[in-house]
Design a protein around this motif. Sequence first.
Motif, short mmCIF file in Angstrom:
data_model
loop_
_atom_site.label_atom_id
_atom_site.label_comp_id
_atom_site.label_asym_id
_atom_site.label_seq_id
_atom_site.Cartn_x
_atom_site.Cartn_y
_atom_site.Cartn_z
N LEU A 72 0.81 -1.22 0.00
CA LEU A 72 0.00 0.00 0.00
C LEU A 72 0.84 1.27 0.00
O LEU A 72 0.30 2.37 -0.14
CB LEU A 72 -0.92 0.01 1.22
N LYS A 73 2.15 1.14 0.16
CA LYS A 73 3.01 2.32 0.30
C LYS A 73 2.92 3.24 -0.91
O LYS A 73 2.86 4.47 -0.76
CB LYS A 73 4.46 1.88 0.52
N MET A 74 2.92 2.68 -2.10
CA MET A 74 2.88 3.51 -3.31
C MET A 74 1.54 4.23 -3.44
O MET A 74 1.48 5.38 -3.88
CB MET A 74 3.15 2.65 -4.55
N ALA A 75 0.48 3.56 -3.05
CA ALA A 75 -0.84 4.20 -3.10
C ALA A 75 -0.91 5.36 -2.10
O ALA A 75 -1.48 6.42 -2.40
CB ALA A 75 -1.93 3.17 -2.79
N ILE A 76 -0.33 5.16 -0.93
CA ILE A 76 -0.30 6.23 0.07
C ILE A 76 0.52 7.41 -0.43
O ILE A 76 0.16 8.58 -0.20
CB ILE A 76 0.28 5.68 1.39
#
Length: 239
Positions: A72-76
């Motif tokens: 989820l890091k890239m989406a955040i």
Amino acid sequence: MTIEPTTLLAITAIFIGSYVQTAIGFGLAIVSAPILIVYAPQYVPAPICLIALFISLLNALKHRSSIELGGLKMAILGRVPGSIAGAALLVYVSAHVLTLWIGLLVLLAVVVSVLPYRIEPTPRRMVIAGFFSGLFGTSSAIGGPPMAILLQHQEANQLRGNLSAFFVFSSIVSLAAQIPVGFLSLDKLWITLPLIPSAWLGYWLALKTTQSLPKEKIRYAALILCLICGIIAIYESIH
């Protein structure tokens, strides 16, 4: 003590939306925002975002063993600039245009959700989905579809867990972005309070009734409900 009709409508919409979101992983704002923006616009977007934060926390805790924060890091990363852009939209877009915007967003989410194509969640696509989740979520409270589209083929509890974890962060970012443009105030917090028991009831009932139901049947029932709500918002915006 009498309850205002708009408050009763908001309580009902939030109950249904919380039920749907707990059942399939997203849908609170898609169900509630199109109706509330037309008949009780004071609840869009901040109160819905506050309830989304509450429900997302409950679901994230429930499915915490299925959450994969690394993915989820890239989406955040994309969510933050998207939220800033969404806050700008709130300043420059009228309520009439926002109603049409919400209706179209909901219909687009329904169409994309039923397409047979499988879109893999690559890092680049996660950034893009995060950006549009921030744009849509901050301006209209409907930030779920971009992420749900990318993650919809995950196992049911993994989908619920990952979406809930993302929504916890994204709701906080959206609410922070709404403060400087005047869309999150003490008045908004006050009118949100009566919605919390309704949201919890929707969450509780979904846990009790949807665990044994096929995911696809719940999903398609939710999509039909979203379709109806989206059409209502568009109809009201052009009349």
